[in-house]
Motif scaffolding. Structure first.
Motif, PDB file in Angstrom:
ATOM      1  N   ASN A   1      -5.719  -0.449   3.438  1.00 26.71           N
ATOM      2  CA  ASN A   1      -5.595   1.073   3.215  1.00 26.71           C
ATOM      3  C   ASN A   1      -6.596   1.516   3.862  1.00 26.71           C
ATOM      4  OD1 ASN A   1      -4.140   2.974   2.297  1.00 26.71           O
ATOM      5  ND2 ASN A   1      -4.393   2.714   0.260  1.00 26.71           N
TER       6      ASN A   1
ATOM      7  N   ALA B   1      -4.646  -5.748   0.951  1.00 30.76           N
ATOM      8  CA  ALA B   1      -3.922  -4.397   0.817  1.00 30.76           C
ATOM      9  C   ALA B   1      -5.252  -3.465   0.831  1.00 30.76           C
ATOM     10  CB  ALA B   1      -3.084  -4.527  -0.431  1.00 30.76           C
ATOM     11  N   GLN B   2      -5.981  -3.319  -0.307  1.00 31.20           N
ATOM     12  CA  GLN B   2      -6.890  -2.416  -0.287  1.00 31.20           C
ATOM     13  C   GLN B   2      -7.880  -2.098   0.916  1.00 31.20           C
ATOM     14  OE1 GLN B   2      -9.397  -2.904  -3.802  1.00 31.20           O
ATOM     15  NE2 GLN B   2      -9.752  -0.812  -4.111  1.00 31.20           N
TER      16      GLN B   2
ATOM     17  N   ILE C   1       1.043  -1.205  -0.075  1.00 31.09           N
ATOM     18  CA  ILE C   1      -0.140  -0.004   0.068  1.00 31.09           C
ATOM     19  C   ILE C   1       0.857   1.198  -0.014  1.00 31.09           C
ATOM     20  CG2 ILE C   1      -1.924  -1.036   1.095  1.00 31.09           C
ATOM     21  CD1 ILE C   1      -1.146   0.309   3.628  1.00 31.09           C
TER      22      ILE C   1
END
Lengths: 64, 199
Positions: free
Chosen positions: B124, B120-121, A11
């Motif tokens: 975040n 990951a998304q 990220i």
């Protein structure tokens, strides 16, 4: 943990800092340095002039 | 002298001694993108991240004489970066210190497998919902690969306090992450049920 499995690494943004920032910083650092040199010179000379005005030619301070 | 071959610590020493911009520029070239990206992950706004990077490097120059070579230069710079980003993005709500004793000696918590499982998304999104202090300590550990000792040096707190804060931050992140996953799960289930009920 390998980097390709670590979601924290995935990220991480991939932006690049704009070119102009470096020039701006360097000129700001120069300004700070020049200003401090001027202040040092001014204060130093001012003190020297003050000391000279209170002393006689032999460098001794005259008591008034 | 080839400045590219000098270590960060040597560059700092030369800059303090000679005040030549050449040494600062080399340090800037090495770390500006890293610092900018860290700022970007806190503010998500290019212009703000640029301002933050500018202020962090000015802070760096003004405090360079206080740098002690006991810590790596990069660790020191990142701690300035995180502290600055935390200060700028701090929410009025104070970090709750109540209930847990930070001097309590925790075992090394290396459940990296659990971190690797996060998507990951979603991660975040979850990171945006936790406090900047919690986010920065997690980033130090998992993005910058700093050791507990290095984190403790850069935050100026004890190692057991670092472990405690890490544990709390991970618990909070896990909670927010699961809430996010659950939310989308419910939405997808609802849409699917509506779709199939029409058939």
């Amino acid at each position: 943990m390998p980097d390709n499995e670590n979601p924290f690494k995935l990220i991480e943004p991939n932006g690049q800092v704009p070119e102009n920032l470096k020039k701006a910083l360097v000129s700001e650092i120069d300004t700070i340095r020049n200003t401090s040199t001027v202040i040092e010179l001014f204060v130093g000379n001012f003190i020297n002039a003050l000391t000279a005005s209170f002393s006689n030619g032999n460098g001794e301070v005259v008591e008034k | 002298m080839n400045v590219k071959k000098l270590t960060d610590e040597q560059l700092v020493a030369h800059f303090i001694e000679t005040q030549k911009n050449l040494y600062f520029e080399q340090l800037y070239d090495r770390y500006s993108d890293k610092v900018y990206r860290k700022c970007l992950s806190f503010v998500k706004d290019d212009a703000k991240a640029e301002d933050f990077t500018h202020d962090i490097f000015m802070k760096l120059v003004l405090n360079l004489s206080s740098y002690k070579e006991t810590a790596k230069f990069s660790t020191w710079l990142y701690s300035i970066t995180y502290n600055y980003c935390i200060d700028q993005t701090r929410v009025s709500k104070k970090y709750s210190e109540v209930g847990l004793d930070e001097n309590y000696d925790l075992a090394d918590d290396d459940d990296d497998a659990e971190i690797a499982e996060l998507e990951a998304q979603q991660l975040n999104k979850a990171l945006k919902q936790i406090l900047p202090e919690e986010k920065s300590i997690l980033m130090m550990k998992y993005q910058d690969d700093l050791s507990i000792k290095e984190i403790s040096d850069s935050l100026d707190i004890s190692e057991s306090a670092v472990k405690m804060r890490l544990l709390r931050a991970k618990e909070k992140l896990r909670k927010v992450y699961l809430e996010g996953v659950l939310f989308w799960g419910v939405i997808i289930a609802k849409v699917a049920s509506l779709f199939f009920s029409q058939d």
